[in-house]
Design a protein around this motif. Structure first.
Motif, PDB file in Angstrom:
ATOM      1  N   LYS A 253       0.405  -1.504  -0.463  1.00  7.00           N
ATOM      2  CA  LYS A 253      -0.784  -0.178  -0.127  1.00  7.00           C
ATOM      3  C   LYS A 253       0.807   0.852   0.118  1.00  7.00           C
ATOM      4  O   LYS A 253       0.434   2.525   0.112  1.00  7.00           O
ATOM      5  N   GLU A 254       2.346   1.218  -0.325  1.00  9.71           N
ATOM      6  CA  GLU A 254       2.521   2.279  -0.088  1.00  9.71           C
ATOM      7  C   GLU A 254       3.708   2.519  -1.002  1.00  9.71           C
ATOM      8  O   GLU A 254       4.749   1.011  -1.654  1.00  9.71           O
ATOM      9  N   GLY A 255       4.600   3.016  -1.754  1.00 11.25           N
ATOM     10  CA  GLY A 255       5.529   2.678  -2.773  1.00 11.25           C
ATOM     11  C   GLY A 255       5.591   4.561  -3.112  1.00 11.25           C
ATOM     12  O   GLY A 255       5.190   5.885  -2.736  1.00 11.25           O
ATOM     13  N   GLN A 256       6.905   4.477  -3.630  1.00  7.89           N
ATOM     14  CA  GLN A 256       7.726   5.797  -3.993  1.00  7.89           C
ATOM     15  C   GLN A 256       8.383   5.507  -5.734  1.00  7.89           C
ATOM     16  O   GLN A 256       8.582   3.502  -5.814  1.00  7.89           O
ATOM     17  N   GLY A 257       8.488   6.925  -6.942  1.00 11.00           N
ATOM     18  CA  GLY A 257       9.061   6.138  -7.920  1.00 11.00           C
ATOM     19  C   GLY A 257       8.721   7.487  -9.222  1.00 11.00           C
ATOM     20  O   GLY A 257       7.555   7.900  -8.360  1.00 11.00           O
ATOM     21  N   TYR A 258       9.146   7.418 -10.007  1.00 11.51           N
ATOM     22  CA  TYR A 258       9.738   8.187 -10.831  1.00 11.51           C
ATOM     23  C   TYR A 258       7.745   8.167 -11.610  1.00 11.51           C
ATOM     24  O   TYR A 258       7.557   9.993 -12.040  1.00 11.51           O
ATOM     25  N   PHE A 259       6.598   7.423 -11.267  1.00 14.09           N
ATOM     26  CA  PHE A 259       5.346   7.757 -11.670  1.00 14.09           C
ATOM     27  C   PHE A 259       4.679   8.526 -10.984  1.00 14.09           C
ATOM     28  O   PHE A 259       4.192   9.449 -10.366  1.00 14.09           O
ATOM     29  N   TYR A 260       5.312   8.764  -9.556  1.00  9.83           N
ATOM     30  CA  TYR A 260       4.907   9.934  -9.077  1.00  9.83           C
ATOM     31  C   TYR A 260       5.278  11.461  -8.620  1.00  9.83           C
ATOM     32  O   TYR A 260       5.027  12.125  -8.777  1.00  9.83           O
ATOM     33  N   SER A 261       7.004  11.431  -8.573  1.00  7.25           N
ATOM     34  CA  SER A 261       7.942  11.979  -8.495  1.00  7.25           C
ATOM     35  C   SER A 261       9.432  11.784  -8.436  1.00  7.25           C
ATOM     36  O   SER A 261       9.389  10.894  -8.002  1.00  7.25           O
ATOM     37  N   LYS A 262      10.323  12.511 -10.089  1.00  5.58           N
ATOM     38  CA  LYS A 262      11.559  12.342  -8.899  1.00  5.58           C
ATOM     39  C   LYS A 262      11.987  13.144  -8.302  1.00  5.58           C
ATOM     40  O   LYS A 262      11.516  13.216  -7.098  1.00  5.58           O
ATOM     41  N   PRO A 263      13.064  12.359  -7.404  1.00  3.85           N
ATOM     42  CA  PRO A 263      14.258  13.266  -6.463  1.00  3.85           C
ATOM     43  C   PRO A 263      14.122  14.932  -7.250  1.00  3.85           C
ATOM     44  O   PRO A 263      14.287  15.256  -8.114  1.00  3.85           O
ATOM     45  N   VAL A 264      13.366  15.803  -5.960  1.00  2.24           N
ATOM     46  CA  VAL A 264      14.133  16.706  -6.345  1.00  2.24           C
ATOM     47  C   VAL A 264      14.099  17.704  -4.971  1.00  2.24           C
ATOM     48  O   VAL A 264      14.132  17.689  -4.013  1.00  2.24           O
ATOM     49  N   PRO A 265      14.380  19.500  -5.267  1.00  2.00           N
ATOM     50  CA  PRO A 265      14.619  19.448  -4.417  1.00  2.00           C
ATOM     51  C   PRO A 265      13.765  19.525  -3.311  1.00  2.00           C
ATOM     52  O   PRO A 265      12.454  19.817  -3.744  1.00  2.00           O
ATOM     53  N   ALA A 266      13.519  20.925  -2.392  1.00  2.27           N
ATOM     54  CA  ALA A 266      12.283  20.997  -1.220  1.00  2.27           C
ATOM     55  C   ALA A 266      11.391  21.509  -1.792  1.00  2.27           C
ATOM     56  O   ALA A 266       9.934  21.319  -0.538  1.00  2.27           O
ATOM     57  N   ASP A 267      11.801  22.727  -1.926  1.00  9.57           N
ATOM     58  CA  ASP A 267      10.334  23.486  -2.516  1.00  9.57           C
ATOM     59  C   ASP A 267       9.960  22.636  -3.049  1.00  9.57           C
ATOM     60  O   ASP A 267       8.153  23.349  -2.986  1.00  9.57           O
ATOM     61  N   GLU A 268      10.414  21.872  -4.489  1.00 11.60           N
ATOM     62  CA  GLU A 268       9.335  21.076  -5.215  1.00 11.60           C
ATOM     63  C   GLU A 268       8.205  20.611  -4.808  1.00 11.60           C
ATOM     64  O   GLU A 268       7.753  19.633  -4.913  1.00 11.60           O
ATOM     65  N   CYS A 269       9.679  19.984  -3.857  1.00 12.10           N
ATOM     66  CA  CYS A 269       8.046  18.743  -2.989  1.00 12.10           C
ATOM     67  C   CYS A 269       7.253  19.120  -1.865  1.00 12.10           C
ATOM     68  O   CYS A 269       6.533  18.528  -2.140  1.00 12.10           O
ATOM     69  N   GLU A 270       7.184  20.477  -1.477  1.00 14.42           N
ATOM     70  CA  GLU A 270       5.970  20.769  -0.488  1.00 14.42           C
ATOM     71  C   GLU A 270       4.842  20.999  -1.498  1.00 14.42           C
ATOM     72  O   GLU A 270       3.697  20.459  -0.550  1.00 14.42           O
ATOM     73  N   TYR A 271       5.140  21.104  -2.795  1.00 10.93           N
ATOM     74  CA  TYR A 271       3.665  21.048  -3.492  1.00 10.93           C
ATOM     75  C   TYR A 271       3.016  19.487  -3.332  1.00 10.93           C
ATOM     76  O   TYR A 271       1.798  19.830  -3.380  1.00 10.93           O
ATOM     77  N   MET A 272       3.599  18.705  -2.420  1.00  9.09           N
ATOM     78  CA  MET A 272       2.895  17.174  -2.953  1.00  9.09           C
ATOM     79  C   MET A 272       2.578  16.848  -1.442  1.00  9.09           C
ATOM     80  O   MET A 272       2.135  16.352  -1.142  1.00  9.09           O
ATOM     81  N   ILE A 273       2.845  18.018  -0.272  1.00 10.41           N
ATOM     82  CA  ILE A 273       2.935  17.788   0.388  1.00 10.41           C
ATOM     83  C   ILE A 273       1.252  18.217   1.267  1.00 10.41           C
ATOM     84  O   ILE A 273       1.541  19.508   1.742  1.00 10.41           O
ATOM     85  N   PRO A 274       0.754  17.375   2.123  1.00 15.48           N
ATOM     86  CA  PRO A 274      -0.696  17.878   2.750  1.00 15.48           C
ATOM     87  C   PRO A 274      -0.211  18.860   4.369  1.00 15.48           C
ATOM     88  O   PRO A 274       0.479  18.576   4.348  1.00 15.48           O
ATOM     89  N   LYS A 275      -1.136  19.899   4.082  1.00  7.71           N
ATOM     90  CA  LYS A 275      -0.671  20.997   4.900  1.00  7.71           C
ATOM     91  C   LYS A 275      -1.944  20.609   6.022  1.00  7.71           C
ATOM     92  O   LYS A 275      -3.026  20.455   5.824  1.00  7.71           O
ATOM     93  N   THR A 276      -1.288  21.014   6.972  1.00  2.00           N
ATOM     94  CA  THR A 276      -2.611  20.752   8.264  1.00  2.00           C
ATOM     95  C   THR A 276      -2.970  22.263   9.116  1.00  2.00           C
ATOM     96  O   THR A 276      -3.187  23.151   8.599  1.00  2.00           O
ATOM     97  N   VAL A 277      -1.490  22.971   9.682  1.00  2.00           N
ATOM     98  CA  VAL A 277      -2.063  24.160  10.511  1.00  2.00           C
ATOM     99  C   VAL A 277      -1.271  25.052  10.224  1.00  2.00           C
ATOM    100  O   VAL A 277       0.279  24.351   9.635  1.00  2.00           O
ATOM    101  N   GLU A 278      -1.064  26.209  10.382  1.00  2.00           N
ATOM    102  CA  GLU A 278       0.155  27.270   9.731  1.00  2.00           C
ATOM    103  C   GLU A 278       0.257  27.536  11.417  1.00  2.00           C
ATOM    104  O   GLU A 278      -0.568  27.732  12.493  1.00  2.00           O
ATOM    105  N   TYR A 279       1.557  27.363  11.453  1.00  3.99           N
ATOM    106  CA  TYR A 279       2.263  28.448  13.067  1.00  3.99           C
ATOM    107  C   TYR A 279       3.309  29.053  13.148  1.00  3.99           C
ATOM    108  O   TYR A 279       4.218  28.495  12.571  1.00  3.99           O
ATOM    109  N   GLU A 280       3.201  30.500  13.323  1.00  2.73           N
ATOM    110  CA  GLU A 280       3.984  31.209  13.866  1.00  2.73           C
ATOM    111  C   GLU A 280       5.085  30.926  14.423  1.00  2.73           C
ATOM    112  O   GLU A 280       4.498  30.455  15.444  1.00  2.73           O
TER     113      GLU A 280
END
Ligand code: C2E
Ligand code: MG
Ligand code: MG
Ligand code: MG
Length: 280
Positions: A253-280
């Motif tokens: 039920k878990e996996g990784q690979g180019y189908f989802y994304s190749k390895p990318v710099p952190a800021d490009e990766c962020e688009y794929m991360i769900p957000k929960t709360v903004e905290y200052e």
């Protein structure tokens, strides 16, 4: 150049051997310089929940950006870094960098997940590795539930001491995955004794899963094994949707690979991360 070979026969040196040695020495030099000058970066590859199509973690992968030679792939320089023990300071830098990123993402309010850091057997052999890991986490203000460590089967196979070290790492609260699982010499029978949380199925079994009956059978056996031993299982090297679907039908039920994304710099990766709360 000739060399005495056992039994009195003469063997020619392989052409290019001296050249290779020279290249190796030069590369080793460059590697040392680059560690000092910080010519490394980390890229991140998402790990996905295959059912939800949602990010469940990331793997950090080191990149060497040489100012003149360009980007040198890890498969070229990691073995050299291991032979020369440069991997020890480099590996500490990699862990620290991953911790800094974990801290950043936490601060930005992203859903918590683990960053997986690859660690070489050479690093594990350092007598103070456990305290080094603790110290880096402490200095970077990161708690262990944000970190996973990926080790290859060879780290487990060798010696009793090594397993104690791995167990001590898990006792910190860091999870441990066995990378490239299925390619080493772990026999299925003693998997229960391995101090690990996750089996990471080697990509060679994934890449022909749609055409090779045997790969399918192996993946299925690993999934069953993980289930019985209470381990998580993840597939690496998923390149097509069909492979992802097949994995789901096999219970992975878990996996990784180019189908989802190749390895990318952190800021490009962020688009794929769900957000929960903004905290200052
Ligand atoms: P690994 O840990 O098994 O990492 C998986 C490798 O497969 C990565 O190559 C990744 O970019 C690549 N990959 C991911 N998805 C796909 C896919 O769908 N298809 C194909 N063909 N390849 C895919 P990379 O980044 O070149 O790293 C190669 C190896 O170098 C790693 O294998 C790991 O053994 C080593 N390595 C990389 N970064 C580090 C590090 O920070 N520390 C240590 N000790 N070793 C590292
Ligand atoms: Mg890995
Ligand atoms: Mg791997
Ligand atoms: Mg590998």
């Amino acid at each position: 150049v000739v060399k005495e070979h056992g039994g009195g026969s003469l063997m020619m040196y392989e052409p290019g051997t001296a050249q290779k040695t020279l290249e190796r020495i030069l590369l080793e030099n460059e590697l040392r310089k680059s560690v000092q000058k910080g010519h490394f970066t980390l890229e991140y590859q998402p790990k996905m929940n295959l059912e939800l199509g949602e990010l469940s973690g990331v793997e950090a992968l080191v990149r060497w950006n040489h100012p003149d030679l360009g980007r040198i792939p890890p498969d070229t320089f990691i073995p050299l870094a291991e032979e020369t023990k440069i991997i020890v300071p480099l590996g500490e830098w990699i862990l620290r960098q991953a911790c800094k990123q974990a801290w950043q993402w936490r601060k930005q309010g992203f859903k918590p997940f683990r960053i997986a850091v690859n660690m070489s057997t050479v690093q594990l052999e350092e007598p103070d590795i456990v305290s080094t890991i603790k110290r880096v986490l402490h200095e970077e203000d990161v708690t262990p539930e944000f970190i996973e460590i990926e080790l290859t089967e060879s780290s487990f196979a060798d010696r009793e001491e090594m397993r104690h070290t791995i167990q001590a790492i898990r006792e910190i609260g860091i999870t441990v995955a066995i990378d490239d699982f299925g390619t080493g010499y772990s026999t299925f029978s003693y998997i229960k004794e391995l101090p690990a949380d996750t089996l990471k199925i080697d990509m060679s079994f994934i890449q022909d899963i749609d055409v090779n009956e045997q790969s399918r059978a192996i993946v299925k056996a690993i999934v069953t094994l993980a289930d019985t031993a209470g381990l998580r299982v993840i597939a690496e090297g998923i390149e097509t949707e069909e492979q992802a679907k097949l994995l789901l039908t096999l219970g992975c039920k878990e996996g990784q690979g180019y189908f989802y994304s190749k390895p990318v710099p952190a800021d490009e990766c962020e688009y794929m991360i769900p957000k929960t709360v903004e905290y200052e």
